[in-house]
Write an enzyme that holds these catalytic residues in place. Structure first.
Site, PDB file in Angstrom:
ATOM      1  N   ARG A   1      -5.046 -14.964 -41.913  1.00 57.54           N
ATOM      2  CA  ARG A   1      -3.635 -15.920 -41.877  1.00 57.54           C
ATOM      3  C   ARG A   1      -4.086 -17.153 -41.795  1.00 57.54           C
ATOM      4  O   ARG A   1      -3.137 -18.165 -42.014  1.00 57.54           O
ATOM      5  CB  ARG A   1      -3.245 -15.220 -40.360  1.00 57.54           C
ATOM      6  CG  ARG A   1      -2.581 -14.034 -40.564  1.00 57.54           C
ATOM      7  CD  ARG A   1      -2.412 -13.352 -39.328  1.00 57.54           C
ATOM      8  NE  ARG A   1      -3.455 -13.571 -38.383  1.00 57.54           N
ATOM      9  CZ  ARG A   1      -3.616 -12.871 -37.036  1.00 57.54           C
ATOM     10  NH1 ARG A   1      -2.677 -12.051 -36.708  1.00 57.54           N
ATOM     11  NH2 ARG A   1      -5.017 -13.186 -36.291  1.00 57.54           N
TER      12      ARG A   1
ATOM     13  N   LYS B   1     -10.558  -3.918 -26.824  1.00 56.34           N
ATOM     14  CA  LYS B   1      -9.401  -4.567 -26.658  1.00 56.34           C
ATOM     15  C   LYS B   1      -8.274  -3.984 -25.985  1.00 56.34           C
ATOM     16  O   LYS B   1      -7.392  -4.831 -25.591  1.00 56.34           O
ATOM     17  CB  LYS B   1      -8.894  -4.601 -28.498  1.00 56.34           C
ATOM     18  CG  LYS B   1      -9.709  -5.466 -29.298  1.00 56.34           C
ATOM     19  CD  LYS B   1      -9.061  -5.498 -30.408  1.00 56.34           C
ATOM     20  CE  LYS B   1      -9.705  -6.590 -31.196  1.00 56.34           C
ATOM     21  NZ  LYS B   1      -9.206  -6.862 -32.809  1.00 56.34           N
TER      22      LYS B   1
ATOM     23  N   HIS C   1       0.146  -6.210 -41.961  1.00 61.99           N
ATOM     24  CA  HIS C   1      -0.692  -5.223 -42.217  1.00 61.99           C
ATOM     25  C   HIS C   1      -0.551  -4.558 -43.456  1.00 61.99           C
ATOM     26  O   HIS C   1      -1.101  -4.360 -44.577  1.00 61.99           O
ATOM     27  CB  HIS C   1      -1.073  -4.203 -41.058  1.00 61.99           C
ATOM     28  CG  HIS C   1      -1.778  -4.824 -39.994  1.00 61.99           C
ATOM     29  ND1 HIS C   1      -1.312  -4.445 -38.717  1.00 61.99           N
ATOM     30  CD2 HIS C   1      -2.852  -5.472 -39.540  1.00 61.99           C
ATOM     31  CE1 HIS C   1      -1.897  -4.961 -37.862  1.00 61.99           C
ATOM     32  NE2 HIS C   1      -2.968  -5.746 -38.302  1.00 61.99           N
TER      33      HIS C   1
ATOM     34  N   SER D   1      -0.589  -8.354 -33.916  1.00 61.38           N
ATOM     35  CA  SER D   1      -0.235  -7.247 -33.195  1.00 61.38           C
ATOM     36  C   SER D   1      -0.149  -7.789 -31.574  1.00 61.38           C
ATOM     37  O   SER D   1       0.727  -7.411 -30.845  1.00 61.38           O
ATOM     38  CB  SER D   1      -1.317  -6.170 -33.059  1.00 61.38           C
ATOM     39  OG  SER D   1      -1.312  -5.480 -34.759  1.00 61.38           O
TER      40      SER D   1
END
Length: 168
Positions: free
Chosen positions: A100, A41, A17, A138
């Protein structure tokens, strides 16, 4: 003034990030790092904790930019509404996203299409993750920490301690 928004849950903020933030801040005059409420989430950290962690890291980046004569402003804000509404409320014309892998592209491609239907004047800019950060997420950081693994190379030092504290 060119304003961009880099949205995310940042649960926790990773070195990946931070790489996107540093690079994205060079593309706009003001970059808003937008920490999403995103209770769906099931975040490990509360919204306030995530904003605090992100702000701590942004303070360091802003200090380094000032010392090196790099202009531009990076600010941290939270949001719980539709991203496009947040972008419009803050006068942004750009959404910055990191990619990514191909799986990221598929999801982001859908989001760009939906966002373009909501407001065609807002552009999304994708930055490819640098090679050392392509695999960091994460979710994986939390899994590694939960199982007692070492996350030092994936997140900033202060974040390591906060993640460890959550799993103690």
């Amino acid at each position: 003034m060119r304003v961009g928004v880099y949205p995310g849950t940042f649960d926790p903020i990773t070195n990946g990030h931070l790489d996107i933030i540093r690079r994205g801040s060079k593309l706009v005059d003001k970059l808003i790092v937008a920490v999403a409420h995103n209770a769906g989430k099931g975040p490990l950290f509360s919204l306030d904790e995530r904003v605090e962690m992100v702000q701590d890291e942004i303070d360091l980046i802003n200090k380094a930019h000032a010392e090196n004569g790099i202009h531009g402003e990076i600010v941290v804000m939270s949001f719980g509404n539709l991203l496009m509404h947040f972008v419009e409320e803050n006068g942004a014309a750009t959404i910055i996203r990191g990619l990514r892998a191909v799986s990221d592209f598929e999801y982001e491609f859908q989001m760009v299409g939906m966002n373009a239907r909501l407001n065609a004047s807002v552009e999304t800019v994708f930055l490819m993750a640098s090679d050392r950060n392509q695999f960091i997420s994460s979710r994986l950081v939390k899994e590694i920490a939960h199982m007692g693994g070492n996350i030092d190379q994936f997140v900033p030092e202060r974040v390591v301690e906060r993640v460890k504290d959550k799993f103690r």
